[in-house]
Write an enzyme that holds these catalytic residues in place. Sequence first.
Site, PDB file in Angstrom:
ATOM      1  N   LYS A 135       0.821  -1.209   0.000  1.00 40.23           N
ATOM      2  CA  LYS A 135       0.000   0.000   0.000  1.00 40.23           C
ATOM      3  C   LYS A 135       0.863   1.271   0.000  1.00 40.23           C
ATOM      4  CE  LYS A 135      -3.471  -2.610  -0.339  1.00 40.23           C
ATOM      5  NZ  LYS A 135      -4.366  -3.276   0.578  1.00 40.23           N
TER       6      LYS A 135
HETATM    7  C1  LIG Z   1      -5.379  -4.474   0.828  1.00 44.52           C
HETATM    8  C2  LIG Z   1      -6.857  -4.326   0.800  1.00 44.52           C
HETATM    9  C3  LIG Z   1      -7.668  -4.699   1.892  1.00 44.52           C
HETATM   10  C4  LIG Z   1      -7.138  -5.439   3.062  1.00 44.52           C
HETATM   11  O1  LIG Z   1      -6.114  -4.809   3.710  1.00 44.52           O
HETATM   12  P1  LIG Z   1      -5.321  -5.611   4.853  1.00 44.52           P
HETATM   13  O2  LIG Z   1      -4.653  -4.535   5.626  1.00 44.52           O
HETATM   14  O3  LIG Z   1      -4.355  -6.505   4.125  1.00 44.52           O
HETATM   15  O4  LIG Z   1      -6.310  -6.373   5.640  1.00 44.52           O
HETATM   16  C5  LIG Z   1      -9.008  -4.427   1.838  1.00 44.52           C
HETATM   17  N1  LIG Z   1      -9.567  -3.854   0.761  1.00 44.52           N
HETATM   18  C6  LIG Z   1      -8.844  -3.511  -0.311  1.00 44.52           C
HETATM   19  C7  LIG Z   1      -9.524  -2.842  -1.468  1.00 44.52           C
HETATM   20  C8  LIG Z   1      -7.470  -3.759  -0.334  1.00 44.52           C
HETATM   21  O5  LIG Z   1      -6.749  -3.466  -1.417  1.00 44.52           O
END
Ligand SMILES: *Cc1c(COP(=O)(O)O)cnc(C)c1O
Length: 387
Positions: free
Chosen positions: A184
């Site tokens: 991210k």
């Molecule tokens: C990465 C992601 C999540 C989950 O995030 P985590 O921190 O890995 O639980 C949820 N929704 C979207 C759209 C994502 O890209």
Amino acid sequence: MRDQFLVFGRPLIGDEEIAEVVDSLRSGWVGTGPKVQRFEQQLADYVGAAHCRCLSSCTAALILSLRILGIGPGDEVLVPAMTFVASANAVEHAGATPVLVDSEPGTGLIDLDGAEAAITPRTRAIMPVHLAGRPVDMDRLDGLRDRYGLAVIEDAAHALGAEWRGRRIGAFGNLAAFSFYVTKNVTTVEGGALVTEDAGLAEAVERLALHGLSAGAWQRFSEEGFRHYEVVEPGFKYNMTDVQAAIGLRQLPKLDRWIGVRAQQWERYDALLVGLPLSTPVPPALRTRHARHLYQVLVEPDAPLGRDELIDELTELGIGTGVHYRGVHLQPYYRERYGLEPEQFPVATDISERTLSLPLGPAVSEADQDDVIAALSAVLARAREAV
Ligand SMILES: *Cc1c(COP(=O)(O)O)cnc(C)c1O
């Protein structure tokens, strides 16, 4: 041919992050503690929300959001088909029913007309996803929320730093969940956060994230003196640690600069991909700030090879790419449980088959980007000759 594989979504971890982690490790306080509190404040200030609670993941934030709103069996939650499965899985874990909604063409964002058409007397909430970092139309979303009395839980996993009409995503009075997973825009390796305007909800989230112990229970071994905790409801184990928050504290101040880097890479891709059978992403809407989390192209239907073959060929040339996403409606669990057909979600199905995310972000150099373009050009030219 590269001598090192270009890993898709590689984070950039600097010396400041490393020093801050070492500081935590040496301090002896490595679990949930003061750095988590500082990171929560930093995040709340950044997005412009009153309260923030850090958690072990964005998925945990989504699960707890549904829980604190009392959404469960018999309730329906509108979720885009075009998202990571975490969004829909959270609704399943709540015991509620995810009602999938197709995408609007172009942006791939949840089709708000389709969402409105899917509202029933059981609909309690909508979980929009700011896909790729592109903000959903917050004016129309507010309208839906107010007209139908829906709760809004924003899956803002891609959208830290995104803005709609000059306001940051997370500042619209809804629950908004952020992710700090490795790929991210800001990472804590694993981690997430929930923001809210409601102090009571923030407290409930903090309690549920740590077994349901009375808030601030992590402080009971600190110099403030021993205190017994009270369990008022059975909670989960979703807390963030100070080691994670240490990384985030040093990443977040770089975010705005990094979004600028991502935007420059974005424009460079737009310019250099001209002439290839790939559709580039639609430009950000006026008076918005796209967080530029993902640069997604669509492989054109008349391209000499399909998306999956293209990924394989790029991998051979040392270029890692991503697929965001094959829609939730295509996953066997959802398909079978809700009797879904790909044709019910024509836009999301089309995106699922053709989308390809190219390396983007501060860890990608200009030379890396040149390699991506060269590899794409070579693979597509070779395939055209073979046709
Ligand atoms: C990465 C992601 C999540 C989950 O995030 P985590 O921190 O890995 O639980 C949820 N929704 C979207 C759209 C994502 O890209």
